[in-house]
Design a protein around this motif. Structure first.
Motif, PDB file in Angstrom:
ATOM      1  N   ASN A 107       1.039  -0.899  -0.172  1.00 31.46           N
ATOM      2  CA  ASN A 107       0.376  -0.558  -0.133  1.00 31.46           C
ATOM      3  C   ASN A 107       0.632   0.999   0.062  1.00 31.46           C
ATOM      4  O   ASN A 107       0.056   2.489  -0.306  1.00 31.46           O
ATOM      5  CB  ASN A 107      -1.358   0.105   1.707  1.00 31.46           C
ATOM      6  N   ASN A 108       1.979   0.489  -0.320  1.00 41.72           N
ATOM      7  CA  ASN A 108       3.109   2.883   0.333  1.00 41.72           C
ATOM      8  C   ASN A 108       3.113   2.443   1.491  1.00 41.72           C
ATOM      9  O   ASN A 108       3.498   3.670   1.091  1.00 41.72           O
ATOM     10  CB  ASN A 108       2.611   3.305  -1.373  1.00 41.72           C
ATOM     11  N   ASP A 109       2.482   2.275   2.513  1.00 43.86           N
ATOM     12  CA  ASP A 109       3.092   2.852   3.148  1.00 43.86           C
ATOM     13  C   ASP A 109       3.850   2.871   4.329  1.00 43.86           C
ATOM     14  O   ASP A 109       4.563   3.444   5.259  1.00 43.86           O
ATOM     15  CB  ASP A 109       1.901   2.449   4.114  1.00 43.86           C
ATOM     16  N   ILE A 110       5.020   1.957   3.494  1.00 46.09           N
ATOM     17  CA  ILE A 110       6.020   1.309   4.161  1.00 46.09           C
ATOM     18  C   ILE A 110       7.573   1.152   2.948  1.00 46.09           C
ATOM     19  O   ILE A 110       6.521   1.090   1.060  1.00 46.09           O
ATOM     20  CB  ILE A 110       6.741   0.588   4.998  1.00 46.09           C
ATOM     21  N   THR A 111       8.346   2.473   2.423  1.00 41.37           N
ATOM     22  CA  THR A 111       9.020   2.391   1.615  1.00 41.37           C
ATOM     23  C   THR A 111      10.710   1.944   1.852  1.00 41.37           C
ATOM     24  O   THR A 111      10.540   0.764   2.627  1.00 41.37           O
ATOM     25  CB  THR A 111       9.832   3.920   1.785  1.00 41.37           C
ATOM     26  N   ASP A 112      11.126   1.581   0.769  1.00 43.10           N
ATOM     27  CA  ASP A 112      12.257   0.456   0.532  1.00 43.10           C
ATOM     28  C   ASP A 112      13.237   1.151   1.800  1.00 43.10           C
ATOM     29  O   ASP A 112      14.389  -0.048   2.446  1.00 43.10           O
ATOM     30  CB  ASP A 112      13.592   0.450  -1.300  1.00 43.10           C
ATOM     31  N   SER A 113      13.202   2.380   2.082  1.00 40.88           N
ATOM     32  CA  SER A 113      14.605   2.921   2.998  1.00 40.88           C
ATOM     33  C   SER A 113      13.961   2.552   4.250  1.00 40.88           C
ATOM     34  O   SER A 113      14.900   1.605   5.139  1.00 40.88           O
ATOM     35  CB  SER A 113      14.855   4.391   3.272  1.00 40.88           C
ATOM     36  N   ASP A 114      12.802   2.218   4.461  1.00 39.84           N
ATOM     37  CA  ASP A 114      12.247   2.032   5.793  1.00 39.84           C
ATOM     38  C   ASP A 114      12.606   0.422   6.081  1.00 39.84           C
ATOM     39  O   ASP A 114      12.718  -0.301   6.992  1.00 39.84           O
ATOM     40  CB  ASP A 114      10.618   2.138   5.656  1.00 39.84           C
ATOM     41  N   LEU A 115      12.462  -0.531   4.758  1.00 41.61           N
ATOM     42  CA  LEU A 115      12.887  -1.453   4.803  1.00 41.61           C
ATOM     43  C   LEU A 115      13.921  -1.857   5.014  1.00 41.61           C
ATOM     44  O   LEU A 115      14.554  -2.691   5.990  1.00 41.61           O
ATOM     45  CB  LEU A 115      12.425  -2.551   3.659  1.00 41.61           C
ATOM     46  N   GLU A 116      15.234  -1.307   4.484  1.00 40.83           N
ATOM     47  CA  GLU A 116      16.485  -1.301   4.917  1.00 40.83           C
ATOM     48  C   GLU A 116      17.125  -0.742   6.785  1.00 40.83           C
ATOM     49  O   GLU A 116      17.574  -1.702   7.384  1.00 40.83           O
ATOM     50  CB  GLU A 116      17.007  -0.371   3.842  1.00 40.83           C
ATOM     51  N   GLU A 117      16.261  -0.412   6.616  1.00 37.41           N
ATOM     52  CA  GLU A 117      16.402   0.914   8.371  1.00 37.41           C
ATOM     53  C   GLU A 117      15.611  -1.023   9.485  1.00 37.41           C
ATOM     54  O   GLU A 117      16.481  -1.668  10.668  1.00 37.41           O
ATOM     55  CB  GLU A 117      15.263   2.184   8.149  1.00 37.41           C
ATOM     56  N   LEU A 118      14.897  -1.520   9.068  1.00 40.62           N
ATOM     57  CA  LEU A 118      14.280  -2.765   9.744  1.00 40.62           C
ATOM     58  C   LEU A 118      15.186  -3.649   9.695  1.00 40.62           C
ATOM     59  O   LEU A 118      15.345  -4.131  10.834  1.00 40.62           O
ATOM     60  CB  LEU A 118      12.929  -3.135   8.674  1.00 40.62           C
ATOM     61  N   LYS A 119      16.191  -3.770   8.281  1.00 40.97           N
ATOM     62  CA  LYS A 119      16.498  -5.116   8.672  1.00 40.97           C
ATOM     63  C   LYS A 119      18.097  -5.121   8.870  1.00 40.97           C
ATOM     64  O   LYS A 119      18.374  -5.762  10.154  1.00 40.97           O
ATOM     65  CB  LYS A 119      17.624  -5.374   6.555  1.00 40.97           C
ATOM     66  N   LYS A 120      18.134  -3.080   8.927  1.00 39.86           N
ATOM     67  CA  LYS A 120      19.394  -3.229   9.684  1.00 39.86           C
ATOM     68  C   LYS A 120      18.980  -3.185  11.574  1.00 39.86           C
ATOM     69  O   LYS A 120      20.497  -4.276  12.352  1.00 39.86           O
ATOM     70  CB  LYS A 120      19.992  -1.630   9.373  1.00 39.86           C
ATOM     71  N   PHE A 121      17.925  -3.017  11.583  1.00 37.62           N
ATOM     72  CA  PHE A 121      18.103  -3.493  12.912  1.00 37.62           C
ATOM     73  C   PHE A 121      17.679  -5.087  13.948  1.00 37.62           C
ATOM     74  O   PHE A 121      18.105  -5.737  14.494  1.00 37.62           O
ATOM     75  CB  PHE A 121      16.527  -2.699  13.301  1.00 37.62           C
ATOM     76  N   ILE A 122      16.671  -5.602  12.273  1.00 43.83           N
ATOM     77  CA  ILE A 122      16.915  -7.267  12.497  1.00 43.83           C
ATOM     78  C   ILE A 122      18.496  -7.511  12.714  1.00 43.83           C
ATOM     79  O   ILE A 122      18.905  -8.758  13.079  1.00 43.83           O
ATOM     80  CB  ILE A 122      15.826  -7.393  11.661  1.00 43.83           C
ATOM     81  N   ASP A 123      19.492  -6.945  12.001  1.00 41.57           N
ATOM     82  CA  ASP A 123      20.726  -7.817  11.452  1.00 41.57           C
ATOM     83  C   ASP A 123      21.182  -7.469  13.186  1.00 41.57           C
ATOM     84  O   ASP A 123      22.422  -8.383  13.365  1.00 41.57           O
ATOM     85  CB  ASP A 123      21.693  -7.698  10.435  1.00 41.57           C
ATOM     86  N   SER A 124      20.681  -6.311  14.132  1.00 40.41           N
ATOM     87  CA  SER A 124      21.702  -6.162  15.333  1.00 40.41           C
ATOM     88  C   SER A 124      21.735  -7.029  15.907  1.00 40.41           C
ATOM     89  O   SER A 124      21.680  -7.226  17.064  1.00 40.41           O
ATOM     90  CB  SER A 124      21.565  -4.785  15.416  1.00 40.41           C
ATOM     91  N   LYS A 125      20.111  -7.535  15.828  1.00 41.87           N
ATOM     92  CA  LYS A 125      19.463  -8.388  17.103  1.00 41.87           C
ATOM     93  C   LYS A 125      19.885  -9.655  17.448  1.00 41.87           C
ATOM     94  O   LYS A 125      19.849 -10.175  17.825  1.00 41.87           O
ATOM     95  CB  LYS A 125      18.158  -8.299  16.994  1.00 41.87           C
TER      96      LYS A 125
END
Length: 126
Positions: A107-125
């Motif tokens: 729905n375009n409520d989350i961007t590719d940069s949001d996903l990248e930020e989420l990925k970095k968060f997950i990787d850090s955990k």
């Protein structure tokens, strides 16, 4: 903990922000009104009503000093958002977080940069 209606939540967001800047200083109704008016106009009576409701719900406590009333936050923003997240995921039942993120992305409520930020968060955990 009760879910806050939008108006009460907007007041609490401003209170949480003010408390982060000056954690040991309660904020007056007048000062809070000035902060809130950066976003929209507020009637003092309406603000006092919202603050009374927040006090009844246990989100803030107030003290009167002279003609002024000062407010202190009792429930942290983190605690409230954690409870809201639990409640939200409880309401959507067996839905997976992945499904939610996919729906937001579609729905375009989350961007590719949001996903990248989420990925970095997950990787850090990990």
């Amino acid at each position: 903990m009760k879910r806050l209606p939008d108006t009460e939540f907007s007041v609490m967001k401003r209170l949480w922000s003010a408390m982060k800047e000056c954690p040991d200083s309660p904020i007056s109704t007048v000062s809070l009104k000035e902060l809130l008016e950066k976003e929209r106009s507020w009637n003092m009576s309406a603000l006092q009503t919202v603050l009374s409701r927040l006090e009844e719900k246990g989100f803030v406590k107030s003290e009167k000093s002279g003609r002024n009333r000062f407010y202190t936050v009792l429930i942290s923003e983190e605690d409230y958002l954690t409870e809201e997240s639990r409640s939200f995921f409880g309401r959507i039942g067996g839905k997976k977080l992945t499904s939610l993120v996919a729906a937001l992305y579609d729905n375009n409520d989350i961007t590719d940069s949001d996903l990248e930020e989420l990925k970095k968060f997950i990787d850090s955990k990990k």
